[in-house]
Design a protein around this motif. Structure first.
Motif, PDB file in Angstrom:
ATOM      1  N   ASP A 220      60.913  29.894 -46.942  1.00  0.00           N
ATOM      2  CA  ASP A 220      60.483  31.320 -46.889  1.00  0.00           C
ATOM      3  C   ASP A 220      61.802  32.040 -46.074  1.00  0.00           C
ATOM      4  OD1 ASP A 220      58.131  30.924 -48.127  1.00  0.00           O
ATOM      5  OD2 ASP A 220      57.133  30.738 -45.796  1.00  0.00           O
ATOM      6  N   PHE A 221      62.976  31.266 -45.803  1.00  0.00           N
ATOM      7  CA  PHE A 221      64.109  32.091 -45.125  1.00  0.00           C
ATOM      8  C   PHE A 221      64.538  32.781 -46.286  1.00  0.00           C
ATOM      9  CE2 PHE A 221      65.404  29.028 -41.854  1.00  0.00           C
ATOM     10  CZ  PHE A 221      64.616  29.725 -40.865  1.00  0.00           C
ATOM     11  N   ALA A 222      64.947  34.072 -45.994  1.00  0.00           N
ATOM     12  CA  ALA A 222      66.068  34.739 -46.947  1.00  0.00           C
ATOM     13  C   ALA A 222      67.512  34.231 -46.889  1.00  0.00           C
ATOM     14  CB  ALA A 222      66.035  36.227 -46.263  1.00  0.00           C
ATOM     15  N   ASP A 223      68.237  34.456 -47.968  1.00  0.00           N
ATOM     16  CA  ASP A 223      69.658  33.882 -48.045  1.00  0.00           C
ATOM     17  C   ASP A 223      70.357  34.247 -46.670  1.00  0.00           C
ATOM     18  OD1 ASP A 223      71.952  33.293 -48.656  1.00  0.00           O
ATOM     19  OD2 ASP A 223      72.190  34.440 -50.565  1.00  0.00           O
ATOM     20  N   PRO A 224      70.609  33.235 -46.002  1.00  0.00           N
ATOM     21  CA  PRO A 224      71.311  33.391 -44.619  1.00  0.00           C
ATOM     22  C   PRO A 224      72.552  34.350 -44.893  1.00  0.00           C
ATOM     23  CG  PRO A 224      70.799  31.339 -44.978  1.00  0.00           C
ATOM     24  CD  PRO A 224      70.629  31.860 -46.223  1.00  0.00           C
ATOM     25  N   SER A 225      73.292  34.409 -45.942  1.00  0.00           N
ATOM     26  CA  SER A 225      74.668  35.185 -46.208  1.00  0.00           C
ATOM     27  C   SER A 225      74.120  36.617 -46.171  1.00  0.00           C
ATOM     28  CB  SER A 225      75.330  34.734 -47.319  1.00  0.00           C
ATOM     29  OG  SER A 225      74.294  35.191 -48.486  1.00  0.00           O
ATOM     30  N   VAL A 226      73.018  37.073 -46.199  1.00  0.00           N
ATOM     31  CA  VAL A 226      72.496  38.467 -46.415  1.00  0.00           C
ATOM     32  C   VAL A 226      71.708  38.870 -45.171  1.00  0.00           C
ATOM     33  CG1 VAL A 226      72.754  38.750 -48.687  1.00  0.00           C
ATOM     34  CG2 VAL A 226      70.588  38.259 -47.843  1.00  0.00           C
ATOM     35  N   MET A 227      71.730  37.820 -44.268  1.00  0.00           N
ATOM     36  CA  MET A 227      70.743  38.309 -42.852  1.00  0.00           C
ATOM     37  C   MET A 227      71.522  38.493 -41.755  1.00  0.00           C
ATOM     38  SD  MET A 227      68.259  34.980 -43.302  1.00  0.00           S
ATOM     39  CE  MET A 227      67.271  35.216 -41.922  1.00  0.00           C
ATOM     40  N   GLY A 228      71.010  39.510 -41.026  1.00  0.00           N
ATOM     41  CA  GLY A 228      71.520  39.797 -39.668  1.00  0.00           C
ATOM     42  C   GLY A 228      71.277  38.710 -38.812  1.00  0.00           C
ATOM     43  N   LEU A 229      72.129  38.891 -37.542  1.00  0.00           N
ATOM     44  CA  LEU A 229      72.101  37.723 -36.588  1.00  0.00           C
ATOM     45  C   LEU A 229      70.618  37.722 -35.916  1.00  0.00           C
ATOM     46  CD1 LEU A 229      73.280  35.775 -34.653  1.00  0.00           C
ATOM     47  CD2 LEU A 229      73.956  37.432 -33.092  1.00  0.00           C
ATOM     48  N   GLU A 230      70.213  38.906 -35.789  1.00  0.00           N
ATOM     49  CA  GLU A 230      68.771  39.094 -34.997  1.00  0.00           C
ATOM     50  C   GLU A 230      67.825  38.737 -36.103  1.00  0.00           C
ATOM     51  OE1 GLU A 230      67.939  39.897 -31.977  1.00  0.00           O
ATOM     52  OE2 GLU A 230      70.278  40.092 -31.519  1.00  0.00           O
ATOM     53  N   GLN A 231      67.875  38.891 -37.470  1.00  0.00           N
ATOM     54  CA  GLN A 231      66.770  38.292 -38.308  1.00  0.00           C
ATOM     55  C   GLN A 231      66.853  36.818 -38.242  1.00  0.00           C
ATOM     56  OE1 GLN A 231      67.325  39.762 -42.251  1.00  0.00           O
ATOM     57  NE2 GLN A 231      65.352  38.831 -42.975  1.00  0.00           N
ATOM     58  N   ILE A 232      68.277  36.205 -38.270  1.00  0.00           N
ATOM     59  CA  ILE A 232      68.112  34.596 -38.104  1.00  0.00           C
ATOM     60  C   ILE A 232      67.380  34.094 -36.853  1.00  0.00           C
ATOM     61  CG2 ILE A 232      69.567  32.940 -37.846  1.00  0.00           C
ATOM     62  CD1 ILE A 232      71.749  34.337 -39.852  1.00  0.00           C
ATOM     63  N   ARG A 233      67.815  34.713 -35.685  1.00  0.00           N
ATOM     64  CA  ARG A 233      67.123  34.185 -34.551  1.00  0.00           C
ATOM     65  C   ARG A 233      65.568  34.524 -34.600  1.00  0.00           C
ATOM     66  NH1 ARG A 233      71.175  37.672 -30.269  1.00  0.00           N
ATOM     67  NH2 ARG A 233      72.712  35.946 -30.126  1.00  0.00           N
ATOM     68  N   ALA A 234      65.103  35.861 -35.197  1.00  0.00           N
ATOM     69  CA  ALA A 234      63.674  35.799 -35.492  1.00  0.00           C
ATOM     70  C   ALA A 234      63.200  34.714 -36.195  1.00  0.00           C
ATOM     71  CB  ALA A 234      63.279  37.207 -35.975  1.00  0.00           C
ATOM     72  N   GLU A 235      63.908  34.322 -37.382  1.00  0.00           N
ATOM     73  CA  GLU A 235      63.372  33.121 -38.107  1.00  0.00           C
ATOM     74  C   GLU A 235      63.300  31.819 -37.465  1.00  0.00           C
ATOM     75  OE1 GLU A 235      61.945  33.380 -40.992  1.00  0.00           O
ATOM     76  OE2 GLU A 235      62.708  35.087 -41.901  1.00  0.00           O
ATOM     77  N   ILE A 236      64.326  31.774 -36.485  1.00  0.00           N
ATOM     78  CA  ILE A 236      64.207  30.362 -35.863  1.00  0.00           C
ATOM     79  C   ILE A 236      63.188  30.377 -34.763  1.00  0.00           C
ATOM     80  CG2 ILE A 236      65.705  29.082 -34.270  1.00  0.00           C
ATOM     81  CD1 ILE A 236      68.274  29.896 -35.845  1.00  0.00           C
ATOM     82  N   ALA A 237      62.778  31.295 -34.360  1.00  0.00           N
ATOM     83  CA  ALA A 237      61.922  31.404 -33.052  1.00  0.00           C
ATOM     84  C   ALA A 237      60.554  31.348 -33.735  1.00  0.00           C
ATOM     85  CB  ALA A 237      61.978  32.806 -32.416  1.00  0.00           C
ATOM     86  N   GLU A 238      60.364  31.776 -34.968  1.00  0.00           N
ATOM     87  CA  GLU A 238      59.079  31.653 -35.453  1.00  0.00           C
ATOM     88  C   GLU A 238      59.001  30.029 -36.056  1.00  0.00           C
ATOM     89  OE1 GLU A 238      55.425  32.532 -37.170  1.00  0.00           O
ATOM     90  OE2 GLU A 238      56.685  33.690 -35.736  1.00  0.00           O
ATOM     91  N   LEU A 239      60.194  29.507 -36.406  1.00  0.00           N
ATOM     92  CA  LEU A 239      59.940  28.257 -36.883  1.00  0.00           C
ATOM     93  C   LEU A 239      59.436  27.367 -35.827  1.00  0.00           C
ATOM     94  CD1 LEU A 239      60.427  25.915 -38.859  1.00  0.00           C
ATOM     95  CD2 LEU A 239      62.726  25.872 -38.427  1.00  0.00           C
ATOM     96  N   VAL A 240      60.148  27.531 -34.478  1.00  0.00           N
ATOM     97  CA  VAL A 240      59.992  26.860 -33.174  1.00  0.00           C
ATOM     98  C   VAL A 240      58.673  26.919 -32.758  1.00  0.00           C
ATOM     99  CG1 VAL A 240      60.669  26.568 -30.835  1.00  0.00           C
ATOM    100  CG2 VAL A 240      62.415  26.681 -32.457  1.00  0.00           C
ATOM    101  N   ARG A 241      57.898  28.324 -33.077  1.00  0.00           N
ATOM    102  CA  ARG A 241      56.741  28.327 -32.485  1.00  0.00           C
ATOM    103  C   ARG A 241      55.698  27.683 -33.356  1.00  0.00           C
ATOM    104  NH1 ARG A 241      52.694  31.411 -30.701  1.00  0.00           N
ATOM    105  NH2 ARG A 241      51.188  32.335 -31.906  1.00  0.00           N
ATOM    106  N   ALA A 242      55.939  27.497 -34.691  1.00  0.00           N
ATOM    107  CA  ALA A 242      55.100  27.120 -35.589  1.00  0.00           C
ATOM    108  C   ALA A 242      55.074  25.435 -35.389  1.00  0.00           C
ATOM    109  CB  ALA A 242      55.517  27.153 -37.245  1.00  0.00           C
TER     110      ALA A 242
END
Length: 497
Positions: free
Chosen positions: A13-35
């Protein structure tokens, strides 16, 4: 869904990292850790006979089949299991599942306020704070006597000690957890149990989970008998039991126990009456007609540590000798018992207490038996050796003097039947005035004789250890020539008699 599949699903479900901002990447990682954390907190799978070990879809250790909550409408779930079975974690998980319903009021009761906080709430592996996700907690107050866990969904979990039933007056709860119910004071346990149910009087679906190592105490046996009767009716085609009993042995949880600790427990308790209770989780039944009931050996303070004892006013060695020494002869039994005034009194009872310090039996020659009596006399700094002289044993004091002339002795004769002689000693236990000091294994044989002795004359084996204990307690408490009260000078043993 397994933890691995959950990770892959989120990664897809990740978006293309090349078009993601730093905060969006951190949010995605945090959600993965929480899951991943949420997946690891799951407790009960649906495999019918699951042993709780990792398997497909459940890559972490979780509930064994016996640890799952009953699947029908019940009011009391009583886990009567051995030490280390996992009952505290199981009860905490039941509370966690209840707490997912917003706005519930849940009460947790343990033996005292300290144990409520330290075990039920703060135990690192099995307490409520260990099983409830931190992001669900709104506030936790851990001050002694006021332990409260508030969740963000409005559910409140309150802890109480079982010392004072009236502390529960006025409260209203939906669910309850009672921890180590058999360890509660026998003087207040039933009243606290009743008070909890008064607190549940308005609950839509009141339920109580009880986690305890069983002890044959009246308040435990009362609930146990209700559960057994309901189990029997269910087997005969009636409704499922509302009081559900779960039994279990420590070995069922071997995968989560320290091998060294398990071996130590087996060494101390295996093969003993206490081991059947503490390891196997058996609720030991009383023998009909037995003078000693199981609860007498389970009262609070029954097994003190030696370093916590008061100074002994007197110490005696009770000897029940065998008159023959061949391989089929009776044992010679020795019981070391002391008499002292308690350092602290319970419920205003300041009468002297008895302390059994040692018990043993073996086959000896008469001279060997007296030599062993002398050894125990000096080892325990005793005042007197009390020797039963029936069946031609009058010569034993002369042997004792030959072995060690420094030993004081007293000879006693049985003029009444064993049951009549033992009954007053059993009454001392009924009054909670006798304790057994030291490892349970030392007293295993004696306690077995106590709880099975009925006194049926020639049809019953001679309880040698029990006889020696009775003689010691008679000398300390029941003889008309008892020593004077506290502070008095005991002149009984100024010379041999």
């Amino acid at each position: 869904m397994s933890r691995g599949r959950a990770k892959r699903r989120l990664a897809e479900d990740f978006a293309d990292p090349s078009v993601m901002g730093l905060e969006q990447i951190r949010a995605e990682i945090a959600e993965l850790v929480r899951a991943d954390e949420l997946s690891a907190r799951r407790w009960a799978c649906e495999v019918p006979d699951c042993d709780g070990l990792p398997h497909a879809g459940w890559l972490h250790r979780h509930a064994r089949a016996a640890q799952r909550r009953p699947g029908w409408l019940w009011t009391v779930w009583m886990m009567l299991t051995g030490r280390g079975w996992g009952k505290t974690r199981t009860a905490a998980e039941a509370v966690r599942e209840w707490a997912q319903t917003p706005g519930l009021q849940i009460v947790v009761v343990a033996k005292n306020a300290t144990l409520v906080r330290d075990i039920c709430f703060e135990s690192p592996k099995s307490g409520l704070l260990a099983v409830i996700p931190p992001d669900q907690v709104a506030k936790y107050n851990s001050s002694l006597g006021d332990t409260v866990l508030k969740l963000k969904n409005g559910t409140v979990i309150r802890g109480f000690g079982a010392e004072t039933p009236d502390n529960l007056r006025g409260w209203a709860f939906d669910k309850a957890w009672m921890d180590e119910y058999a360890a509660w004071s026998r003087h207040t346990a039933q009243e606290v149990y009743d008070m909890v149910w008064f607190c549940l009087r308005e609950a839509e679906m009141p339920q109580v989970v009880i986690s305890t190592t069983p002890k044959p105490l009246p308040h435990v046996k009362k609930l146990y008998e209700r559960g057994r009767a309901q189990e029997q009716r269910a087997r005969e085609g009636g409704d499922p039991p509302r009081v559900v009993l779960t039994r279990g042995h420590m070995r069922e949880n071997d995968a989560n126990l320290s091998p060294a600790a398990r071996a130590e427990l087996e060494e101390d308790y295996a093969g003993t009456r206490l081991g059947r209770q503490e390891l196997s989780g058996e609720l030991l039944e009383d023998v009909e007609g037995a003078l000693w009931k199981g609860w007498m050996l389970e009262v609070e303070g029954f097994r003190p540590r030696r370093e916590h004892l008061p100074d002994m006013q007197r110490v005696v060695i009770g000897v029940d000798p065998a008159t023959k020494s061949h391989e089929d002869a009776d044992m010679t039994a020795f019981t070391v018992a002391g008499r002292a005034f308690p350092i602290e009194t319970l419920y205003g009872d300041d009468r002297p207490r008895g302390y059994l310090l040692h018990a043993e039996q073996d086959r000896y020659t008469p001279t060997g038996a007296m030599r062993r009596a002398a050894q125990l006399y000096h080892e325990h700094q005793a005042d007197c050796v009390v020797i039963e002289a029936n069946n031609g044993g009058e010569y034993l004091p002369a042997l004792l003097e030959q072995v060690d002339p420094t030993v004081n002795w007293r000879i006693v004769h049985a003029t009444r039947g064993k049951r009549a002689r033992a009954a007053p000693a059993a009454q001392l236990y009924e009054q909670a005035r006798v304790s057994h000091v030291g490892p349970a294994r030392v007293f295993a044989e004696l306690e077995g004789q106590m709880t099975t002795f009925v006194g049926q004359g020639e049809t019953e084996d001679s309880p040698d250890l029990l006889d020696s204990a009775v003689w010691a307690l008679w000398d300390l408490f029941l003889d008309p020539a008892m020593p004077p009260p506290r502070g008095g000078d005991d002149q009984r043993l100024s010379g041999r008699r």
